[in-house]
Design a protein around this motif. Structure first.
Motif: not given
Length: 293
Positions: A149-173
């Motif tokens: 999940l951190p790879a999909f979230i983005g390794e530098n998410v705390l620096e960029t302040g954003g998750i950028y991913l074409p996952a829409g409102q989809g969910k993952v289990s």
């Protein structure tokens, strides 16, 4: 004896460690490896090491000889995986293996329209071969490893302040890889699993907006979620020099999540572990919590 394929990989190593923790004697566990030098840690634990390669049928027959159960961890070479899996099943049957436990793949769409068809097709065919083999089998349909999940979230998410991913409102289990490996070890050491198909999904599915909120709460930083088109996502990653192969893989999994391919929930892992699996919220809280100085 119990044999674990891909024994130097993270899933295989974890499964062997759990077998040992359960009191299974090391000299009754066989680790199938391609490179002997990578198996030093396993040898030090007393585990038997046998050389074998999914592409080398004869080596597999030799390795499987005298083995009762095999934890068959799917190959990572997607281009050649079909022939490798066919080799493995046929060799296990020839060697007299009684029960094969296979790490398959969670999916809903089993047609070529699936964004994960490149990954899924070999798993679907392997399951078919297993059912036709005459051997006892157990299918473990693995959802996304929570570890990814951190790879999909983005390794530098705390620096960029954003998750950028074409996952829409989809969910993952998603489920932790180590907990999947532990559940597999429990199957290897208990009875009643023949012919069963287990969904290795979590008991709840979560979306990236939820993940962004949880990361914001534990990190003290505002994290926003943006779902671009798959095309814009690919162009953005290209501009950062990400290899096309990686872009394709991440895009496929993101779109699959948007389409609900990985949203199925299940209590199978919970039942096999005897406890609830780690939740995504708890995992992210640990990953992104403010560290005390």
């Amino acid at each position: 004896m119990i044999l674990v394929t891909g024994a130097t990989g993270q899933f295989g190593t974890s499964a062997i460690d759990f077998l040992l923790k359960k009191g299974i004697s090391a000299n009754t566990i066989v680790a199938l490896v391609r490179e002997e030098e990578k198996a030093a840690a396993l040898k030090n634990k007393g585990v038997k090491v046998r050389m074998g390669d999914y592409d080398d049928y004869a080596s597999l027959v030799d390795a499987f000889t005298g083995v009762e159960k095999v934890l068959f961890i799917s190959g990572s070479d997607i281009a050649n995986r079909l022939s490798q899996h066919q080799n493995t099943i046929n060799a296990a049957k020839e060697a007299g293996v009684q029960h094969l436990i296979y790490t398959s793949f969670q999916r809903n769409n089993e047609t070529e329209t699936s964004p994960l068809w490149l990954v899924a097709q070999s798993h679907i065919q392997t399951e078919k071969w297993l059912k036709e083999s005459g051997m006892k089998y157990t299918l473990l349909r693995n959802n996304l490893y929570m570890d990814f999940l951190p790879a999909f979230i983005g390794e530098n998410v705390l620096e960029t302040g954003g998750i950028y991913l074409p996952a829409g409102q989809g969910k993952v289990s998603a489920v932790l890889r180590s907990e999947m490996a532990e559940a597999a070890a429990n199957i290897l050491t208990t009875n009643g699993h023949e012919g069963k198909e287990y969904n290795f999904s979590n008991t709840e599915a979560v979306s990236y907006p939820e993940m962004a909120q949880w990361i914001s709460e534990v990190s003290g930083k505002q994290i926003n979620y943006t779902s671009p088109t798959a095309e814009d996502y690919a162009k953005t990653l290209q501009n950062f020099g990400v290899p096309a192969e990686i872009i394709g893989l991440f895009s496929s999994f993101a779109v699959a999540q948007a389409e609900g391919e990985l949203a199925s929930v299940s209590t199978d892992v919970e039942n096999l572990l005897g406890r609830k699996p780690t939740s995504v919220k708890d995992f992210l809280s640990t990953m992104y919590a403010i560290k005390e100085k």
